[in-house]
Structure formats: structure tokens, C-alpha cells
Design a protein around this motif. Structure first.
Motif, PDB file in Angstrom:
ATOM      1  N   HIS A 117     106.260  51.837  17.349  1.00 39.28           N
ATOM      2  CA  HIS A 117     105.144  50.919  17.538  1.00 39.28           C
ATOM      3  C   HIS A 117     104.084  51.088  16.459  1.00 39.28           C
ATOM      4  O   HIS A 117     104.113  52.050  15.674  1.00 39.28           O
ATOM      5  N   GLN A 118     103.157  50.150  16.426  1.00 38.76           N
ATOM      6  CA  GLN A 118     102.026  50.225  15.514  1.00 38.76           C
ATOM      7  C   GLN A 118     101.048  51.291  16.001  1.00 38.76           C
ATOM      8  O   GLN A 118     101.105  51.730  17.152  1.00 38.76           O
ATOM      9  N   LYS A 119     100.151  51.665  15.111  1.00 42.31           N
ATOM     10  CA  LYS A 119      99.103  52.613  15.501  1.00 42.31           C
ATOM     11  C   LYS A 119      97.981  51.829  16.163  1.00 42.31           C
ATOM     12  O   LYS A 119      96.876  51.676  15.643  1.00 42.31           O
ATOM     13  N   GLU A 120      98.293  51.319  17.352  1.00 42.21           N
ATOM     14  CA  GLU A 120      97.393  50.391  18.048  1.00 42.21           C
ATOM     15  C   GLU A 120      97.767  50.411  19.525  1.00 42.21           C
ATOM     16  O   GLU A 120      98.937  50.526  19.883  1.00 42.21           O
ATOM     17  N   GLY A 121      96.768  50.298  20.396  1.00 41.32           N
ATOM     18  CA  GLY A 121      96.975  50.503  21.813  1.00 41.32           C
ATOM     19  C   GLY A 121      97.925  49.538  22.478  1.00 41.32           C
ATOM     20  O   GLY A 121      98.795  49.953  23.273  1.00 41.32           O
ATOM     21  N   GLN A 122      97.810  48.231  22.211  1.00 38.88           N
ATOM     22  CA  GLN A 122      98.673  47.252  22.875  1.00 38.88           C
ATOM     23  C   GLN A 122     100.121  47.393  22.428  1.00 38.88           C
ATOM     24  O   GLN A 122     101.049  47.266  23.238  1.00 38.88           O
ATOM     25  N   SER A 123     100.324  47.670  21.149  1.00 41.53           N
ATOM     26  CA  SER A 123     101.675  47.903  20.652  1.00 41.53           C
ATOM     27  C   SER A 123     102.272  49.150  21.308  1.00 41.53           C
ATOM     28  O   SER A 123     103.454  49.159  21.698  1.00 41.53           O
ATOM     29  N   GLY A 171     105.650  54.028  14.162  1.00 42.95           N
ATOM     30  CA  GLY A 171     106.513  53.777  13.007  1.00 42.95           C
ATOM     31  C   GLY A 171     105.668  53.517  11.776  1.00 42.95           C
ATOM     32  O   GLY A 171     105.463  52.371  11.390  1.00 42.95           O
ATOM     33  N   LYS A 172     105.182  54.568  11.153  1.00 41.81           N
ATOM     34  CA  LYS A 172     104.181  54.441  10.090  1.00 41.81           C
ATOM     35  C   LYS A 172     104.689  53.698   8.859  1.00 41.81           C
ATOM     36  O   LYS A 172     103.917  53.013   8.193  1.00 41.81           O
ATOM     37  N   THR A 173     105.957  53.841   8.525  1.00 45.83           N
ATOM     38  CA  THR A 173     106.442  53.350   7.241  1.00 45.83           C
ATOM     39  C   THR A 173     107.132  51.987   7.312  1.00 45.83           C
ATOM     40  O   THR A 173     107.631  51.506   6.302  1.00 45.83           O
ATOM     41  N   PHE A 174     107.146  51.365   8.464  1.00 47.78           N
ATOM     42  CA  PHE A 174     107.912  50.126   8.621  1.00 47.78           C
ATOM     43  C   PHE A 174     107.054  48.903   8.299  1.00 47.78           C
ATOM     44  O   PHE A 174     105.971  48.721   8.857  1.00 47.78           O
ATOM     45  N   ALA A 206     103.446  44.621  17.961  1.00 44.53           N
ATOM     46  CA  ALA A 206     104.834  44.536  17.513  1.00 44.53           C
ATOM     47  C   ALA A 206     105.515  45.881  17.720  1.00 44.53           C
ATOM     48  O   ALA A 206     104.877  46.936  17.608  1.00 44.53           O
ATOM     49  N   VAL A 207     106.812  45.837  18.011  1.00 48.72           N
ATOM     50  CA  VAL A 207     107.603  47.060  18.168  1.00 48.72           C
ATOM     51  C   VAL A 207     108.960  46.867  17.506  1.00 48.72           C
ATOM     52  O   VAL A 207     109.457  45.749  17.371  1.00 48.72           O
ATOM     53  N   ILE A 208     109.543  47.979  17.076  1.00 50.22           N
ATOM     54  CA  ILE A 208     110.920  48.010  16.612  1.00 50.22           C
ATOM     55  C   ILE A 208     111.728  48.790  17.639  1.00 50.22           C
ATOM     56  O   ILE A 208     111.417  49.947  17.925  1.00 50.22           O
ATOM     57  N   VAL A 209     112.739  48.135  18.192  1.00 49.64           N
ATOM     58  CA  VAL A 209     113.565  48.760  19.233  1.00 49.64           C
ATOM     59  C   VAL A 209     114.888  49.193  18.613  1.00 49.64           C
ATOM     60  O   VAL A 209     115.682  48.355  18.166  1.00 49.64           O
ATOM     61  N   GLU A 210     115.106  50.505  18.553  1.00 54.44           N
ATOM     62  CA  GLU A 210     116.406  51.056  18.140  1.00 54.44           C
ATOM     63  C   GLU A 210     117.241  51.173  19.408  1.00 54.44           C
ATOM     64  O   GLU A 210     116.976  51.994  20.285  1.00 54.44           O
TER      65      GLU A 210
END
Length: 260
Positions: free
Chosen positions: A176-182, A206-209, A219-223
Motif C-alpha cells: 500500500h501507499q504511505k497513507e492511511g486509507q490505502s 510498497g515504497k518503490t512501486f 491504491a494497493v498492489i495485491v500479490e
């Protein structure tokens, strides 16, 4: 004065009606033409074209466009020339698309307005005619993020499959982002996938994405699991088990939308 006032109201009404029923089109050549929308019939608006030779009516607000809206954008990772991670003849791009379609179906059946950005085996970079970067990968990522700028959305879920040199590595993970809702969205999806797969993983930043850094909405990235792990790979290539994974992701998204 009264007739002039009524004429002004009528003009405003006609302009609003024209905006509501105008056909949909892209913006500045940047649209993802093959994205699929699931929205209520009354909610899909189109862009209002502007003749540069005409100035907007001085007494009325000037609307440049009316766009479709969606609560969720589903990003099916990779595609086309970009197969993503792999194991023998199993390609990540195929798993991502199969699960993304199932998540799309489940969310839209729940009455959630949803957009799927890739409906076939092609790379979004093929549609990107506006980003002049020589990097196909950067054009691909910018095309994916552009959809969240073109339409009003509440969140983005990007689907991928992990890989590790250690065959024992397995299980889902949500970045996730460095943010509460994410972070909250990631928590709900991670929890649902953990329950579905009997795991205890935690979501993380996910700092580098690229997508997590440029998309403004949560936004999120789901592996989904590890293509390098035998058990995860069997699950992710089985249509019935894919439905279970999709159901867990859709459940996490619904819980987030209800909670916030």
C-alpha cells in the motif's frame, strides 16, 4: 426582466441535458479505449467537446467535460509482450487477467461501479500514444495510472503474482501507499486473502512501486501468491480456486467501502 431570467434558466437546463447525454470519448488522446466500465445506466457521461472559436456564455458556468465515474479501478498487471513472472509455461499475466475478470464480475454484481483496465492479452503500453518515454515499461505504467485521472474513482486495486528463488515462499501479500486509507484498504484485502488461504501475512508499504507513488487515490498492489511455489501455483491456475481468490479480494474491497 422575468422573461430574460426564464430564458437563462432554460439555457442552463439545455446545456446540462446536453452534457448528460453526450457520447463518451477519451481525453487528449490518453484514454484506455479497451477498459470495461460497469456503471448504472444513468451514470455514464461523456466528454463535451469545445469549439475554440467560441467563448463560454458569460452568464453560465463553463463545463469542459463530463466523465464516467467508478468506485473501483481493477488493474490486471502485465499483458501482451510483458508476461510478468513465470514458471515453465505458466505466465503471471494470464493469472492476473483471469482473477481480475472474476473480481470485476463479483464487484459489479454487488452494485459497485467498477472499471477493468485490460480485457485481453495486450500491454497497456500499446495504447499509450501520448507519453514520449523510450521505455515501454514506463509507458505501460503511465497508461495504467492515467485511467484514475481520466475518470473519477475512489480506489485502485492492481493484481500481480509474486516470485521467489526460494520455492518454499508462499501466500498473498498486499502493498500500500504511505497513507492511511490505502493502508486500511490493504488491511481488509490482506485479511480476506489470509482467511481464504489459511495464511497470516501482513500488508506493508510498497515504497518503490510506480503506481503507488503516482496514483492520488487510495491504491494497493495485491500479490495473489507465489508462482514459484507448487501449492500457490496450483491454486492460481485452477478456475475454481481463482473464484475463491477473487471472492476474497472483492470482500475486502466491499468491507473497505462500507467502513470508510
Amino acid at each position: 426582466m422575468a422573461s430574460f431570467h426564464r430564458a437563462g434558466i432554460l439555457s442552463a437546463f439545455l446545456i446540462s441535458a446536453a452534457m448528460l447525454f453526450a457520447p463518451a470519448s477519451g481525453i487528449g488522446g490518453k484514454s484506455s479505449a479497451s477498459a470495461v466500465y460497469a456503471v448504472p445506466e444513468h451514470g455514464q457521461n461523456g466528454e463535451i467537446g469545445k469549439d475554440d472559436s467560441e467563448e463560454p456564455h458569460p452568464r453560465l458556468p463553463h463545463y469542459r467535460r463530463a466523465l464516467p465515474t467508478a468506485e473501483v479501478v481493477i488493474d490486471a498487471g502485465h499483458g501482451g509482450i510483458d508476461g510478468g513472472s513465470s514458471h515453465e509455461d505458466v505466465l503471471e499475466k494470464d493469472i492476473n487477467l483471469a482473477v481480475a475478470r472474476k473480481v470485476y464480475t463479483r464487484l459489479s454484481r454487488s452494485g459497485i461501479r467498477v472499471v477493468l483496465n485490460r480485457t485481453g492479452d495486450y500491454a497497456p503500453s500499446d495504447e499509450n500514444k501520448w507519453h514520449r518515454s523510450p521505455s515501454r515499461h514506463r509507458r505501460d505504467l503511465s497508461q495504467r495510472s492515467q485511467l484514475t485521472k481520466e475518470i473519477e474513482t475512489r480506489l485502485l486495486v492492481s493484481l500481480h503474482v509474486n516470485w521467489s528463488s526460494s520455492p518454499g515462499a508462499r501466500g498473498p501479500s498486499v502493498l500500500h501507499q504511505k497513507e492511511g486509507q490505502s493502508a486500511l484498504l490493504a488491511f481488509f484485502i490482506q485479511d480476506a486473502l489470509n482467511r481464504q488461504q489459511g495464511r497470516s501475512g501482513r500488508s506493508s508499504v510498497g515504497k518503490t512501486f510506480y503506481l503507488l507513488n503516482v496514483v492520488k487515490q487510495p491504491a494497493v498492489i495485491v500479490e495473489l501468491g507465489f508462482i514459484s511455489n507448487d501449492a500457490d501455483r496450483r491454486m492460481l491456475t485452477d478456475s475454481r480456486r481463482q473464484e475463491e481468490v477473487a471472492s476474497a479480494i472483492a470482500s475486502g474491497v466491499r468491507n473497505y467501502l462500507l467502513f470508510r
